[in-house]
Scaffold this active site. Structure first.
Site, PDB file in Angstrom:
ATOM      1  N   ASP A  67       0.808  -1.212   0.000  1.00  0.00           N
ATOM      2  CA  ASP A  67       0.000   0.000   0.000  1.00  0.00           C
ATOM      3  C   ASP A  67       0.846   1.269   0.000  1.00  0.00           C
ATOM      4  O   ASP A  67       2.063   1.230   0.187  1.00  0.00           O
ATOM      5  CB  ASP A  67      -0.941   0.000   1.216  1.00  0.00           C
ATOM      6  CG  ASP A  67      -0.240  -0.424   2.510  1.00  0.00           C
ATOM      7  OD1 ASP A  67       0.996  -0.312   2.593  1.00  0.00           O
ATOM      8  OD2 ASP A  67      -0.941  -0.865   3.437  1.00  0.00           O
ATOM      9  N   ASN A 134      -7.104  -3.025  14.526  1.00  0.00           N
ATOM     10  CA  ASN A 134      -8.518  -3.266  14.215  1.00  0.00           C
ATOM     11  C   ASN A 134      -8.702  -4.454  13.266  1.00  0.00           C
ATOM     12  O   ASN A 134      -9.781  -4.652  12.721  1.00  0.00           O
ATOM     13  CB  ASN A 134      -9.161  -2.008  13.622  1.00  0.00           C
ATOM     14  CG  ASN A 134      -8.557  -1.616  12.274  1.00  0.00           C
ATOM     15  OD1 ASN A 134      -7.657  -2.288  11.764  1.00  0.00           O
ATOM     16  ND2 ASN A 134      -9.037  -0.527  11.698  1.00  0.00           N
ATOM     17  N   HIS A 136      -7.013  -4.930  10.371  1.00  0.00           N
ATOM     18  CA  HIS A 136      -6.780  -4.696   8.943  1.00  0.00           C
ATOM     19  C   HIS A 136      -5.498  -5.373   8.474  1.00  0.00           C
ATOM     20  O   HIS A 136      -4.557  -5.605   9.231  1.00  0.00           O
ATOM     21  CB  HIS A 136      -6.810  -3.203   8.584  1.00  0.00           C
ATOM     22  CG  HIS A 136      -5.635  -2.373   8.998  1.00  0.00           C
ATOM     23  ND1 HIS A 136      -5.774  -1.078   9.453  1.00  0.00           N
ATOM     24  CD2 HIS A 136      -4.303  -2.610   9.000  1.00  0.00           C
ATOM     25  CE1 HIS A 136      -4.578  -0.580   9.704  1.00  0.00           C
ATOM     26  NE2 HIS A 136      -3.669  -1.487   9.448  1.00  0.00           N
ATOM     27  N   GLU A 141      -9.479  -1.920   5.637  1.00  0.00           N
ATOM     28  CA  GLU A 141     -10.114  -1.649   6.919  1.00  0.00           C
ATOM     29  C   GLU A 141     -11.346  -2.540   7.119  1.00  0.00           C
ATOM     30  O   GLU A 141     -11.858  -3.115   6.156  1.00  0.00           O
ATOM     31  CB  GLU A 141     -10.530  -0.170   6.970  1.00  0.00           C
ATOM     32  CG  GLU A 141      -9.363   0.816   6.848  1.00  0.00           C
ATOM     33  CD  GLU A 141      -8.554   0.952   8.135  1.00  0.00           C
ATOM     34  OE1 GLU A 141      -8.385  -0.039   8.871  1.00  0.00           O
ATOM     35  OE2 GLU A 141      -8.075   2.068   8.398  1.00  0.00           O
TER      36      GLU A 141
HETATM   37  C1  GLP Z   1      -0.285  -0.001   8.844  1.00  0.00           C
HETATM   38  C2  GLP Z   1      -0.041  -0.714   7.495  1.00  0.00           C
HETATM   39  C3  GLP Z   1      -0.142  -2.189   7.649  1.00  0.00           C
HETATM   40  C4  GLP Z   1       0.515  -2.585   8.951  1.00  0.00           C
HETATM   41  C5  GLP Z   1      -0.319  -2.120  10.110  1.00  0.00           C
HETATM   42  C6  GLP Z   1       0.329  -2.327  11.473  1.00  0.00           C
HETATM   43  O1  GLP Z   1      -1.148   1.039   8.801  1.00  0.00           O
HETATM   44  N1  GLP Z   1      -0.849  -0.274   6.398  1.00  0.00           N
HETATM   45  O2  GLP Z   1       0.444  -2.837   6.527  1.00  0.00           O
HETATM   46  O3  GLP Z   1       0.639  -3.979   9.028  1.00  0.00           O
HETATM   47  O4  GLP Z   1      -0.779  -0.807   9.907  1.00  0.00           O
HETATM   48  O5  GLP Z   1       1.322  -1.380  11.702  1.00  0.00           O
HETATM   49  P1  GLP Z   1       2.390  -1.524  12.877  1.00  0.00           P
HETATM   50  O6  GLP Z   1       3.324  -2.599  12.460  1.00  0.00           O
HETATM   51  O7  GLP Z   1       3.075  -0.188  12.925  1.00  0.00           O
HETATM   52  O8  GLP Z   1       1.653  -1.857  14.107  1.00  0.00           O
END
Ligand code: GLP
Length: 257
Positions: A67, A134, A136, A141
């Site tokens: 993304d 959450n 995702h 989402e």
């Molecule tokens: C982000 C990314 C995800 C990631 C998730 C967790 O927003 N888009 O690909 O896995 O949220 O992030 P973190 O590893 O900082 O907890």
């Protein structure tokens, strides 16, 4: 799902880096699906160390990231292009790298182009995933279509708040992202998901033991043929079948068959 529970985040990151390196050793031309977020920093640090030690090469591989924020050009300090350069691309021999362009004139056209590029490359071989608090995956989402393709998603307030630490002000966090769809992710040959810390405990439980539901997008991975979930003790606290996972993979190790 293969559930590997490690004593701490360090060991969980070791495990995921080794899974990626092992795939590259047996299949150097793998299409890697890569993820961003704080969770992945430890994995990329280990892969860089392994590359410098001559234990892994990315020279034959291609990568597609999950993304990118809509509106951020590749050189923006908070873009995922920049994250990937800083945490991996600038330090290893991976040259065929792809992320969506957040500053494309038409984000919808860019999303369709990105999906087509993944298909043209033969889809993802190994998809690395983190997990949102959450539930995702990528930026899919809750309530995302479980068969969605790469497209624009509106970020939830909680996701924007979680990612605000990378931006100067909360208001600077983009409201939209281009993300691989859940259907795109599900076409991957193999999925490796890493989550650690108490903040992920509810999402981990819903993903592994909850119903398959768009309310927790990661739960769709229950339908994938080859998924390895790598977590630490803190993230595993909500699992009801914990004793079973320990029996199959003691200390996150390989199966006792
Ligand atoms: C982000 C990314 C995800 C990631 C998730 C967790 O927003 N888009 O690909 O896995 O949220 O992030 P973190 O590893 O900082 O907890």
């Amino acid at each position: 799902m293969k559930i590997l529970i490690h004593p701490d985040a360090e060991r969980a990151a070791d495990c995921v880096a080794e899974l990626i390196a092992a795939r590259l050793r047996t299949e150097p031309a793998t299409n890697l699906g890569l993820a961003t977020g704080g969770t992945m920093e430890a994995v990329y640090a280990r892969l860089i160390a392994a590359y410098r030690g001559g234990q892994v090469s990315f020279a034959g591989a291609t990568s597609f990231n999950l993304d990118e924020y809509v509106g951020l050009p590749p050189d923006h300090p908070c873009s995922y292009w920049r994250y990937m350069r800083e945490h991996l691309f600038d330090h290893v021999d991976l040259t065929d790298t792809h992320l969506p362009h957040g500053d494309a004139a038409d984000a919808e056209v860019e999303a369709a182009r990105y999906e087509a590029a993944i298909v043209a490359a033969g889809d993802i071989g190994l998809q690395l995933l983190g997990l949102g608090a959450n539930g995702h995956i990528g930026f899919n989402e809750p309530t995302s279509s479980l068969s969605s393709l790469t497209r624009i998603k509106t970020l939830t307030r909680s996701t924007r708040e979680a990612n605000a630490r990378y931006f100067e002000r909360f208001e600077d966090v983009p409201r939209h992202a281009i993300t691989m769809g859940i259907g795109t992710i599900m076409r991957a040959d193999e999925v490796v998901l890493l989550a650690y810390g108490a903040g992920k405990v509810d999402a981990v439980a819903a993903m592994i033991e909850g119903p398959v539901s768009a309310a927790c997008p990661a739960s769709v991975l229950q339908m994938h043929r080859k998924v390895t979930v790598v977590i630490d003790e803190a993230a595993a606290k909500g699992l009801k079948l914990r004793a079973y996972y320990d029996e199959v993979h003691p200390d996150g190790g390989e199966a006792l068959l």
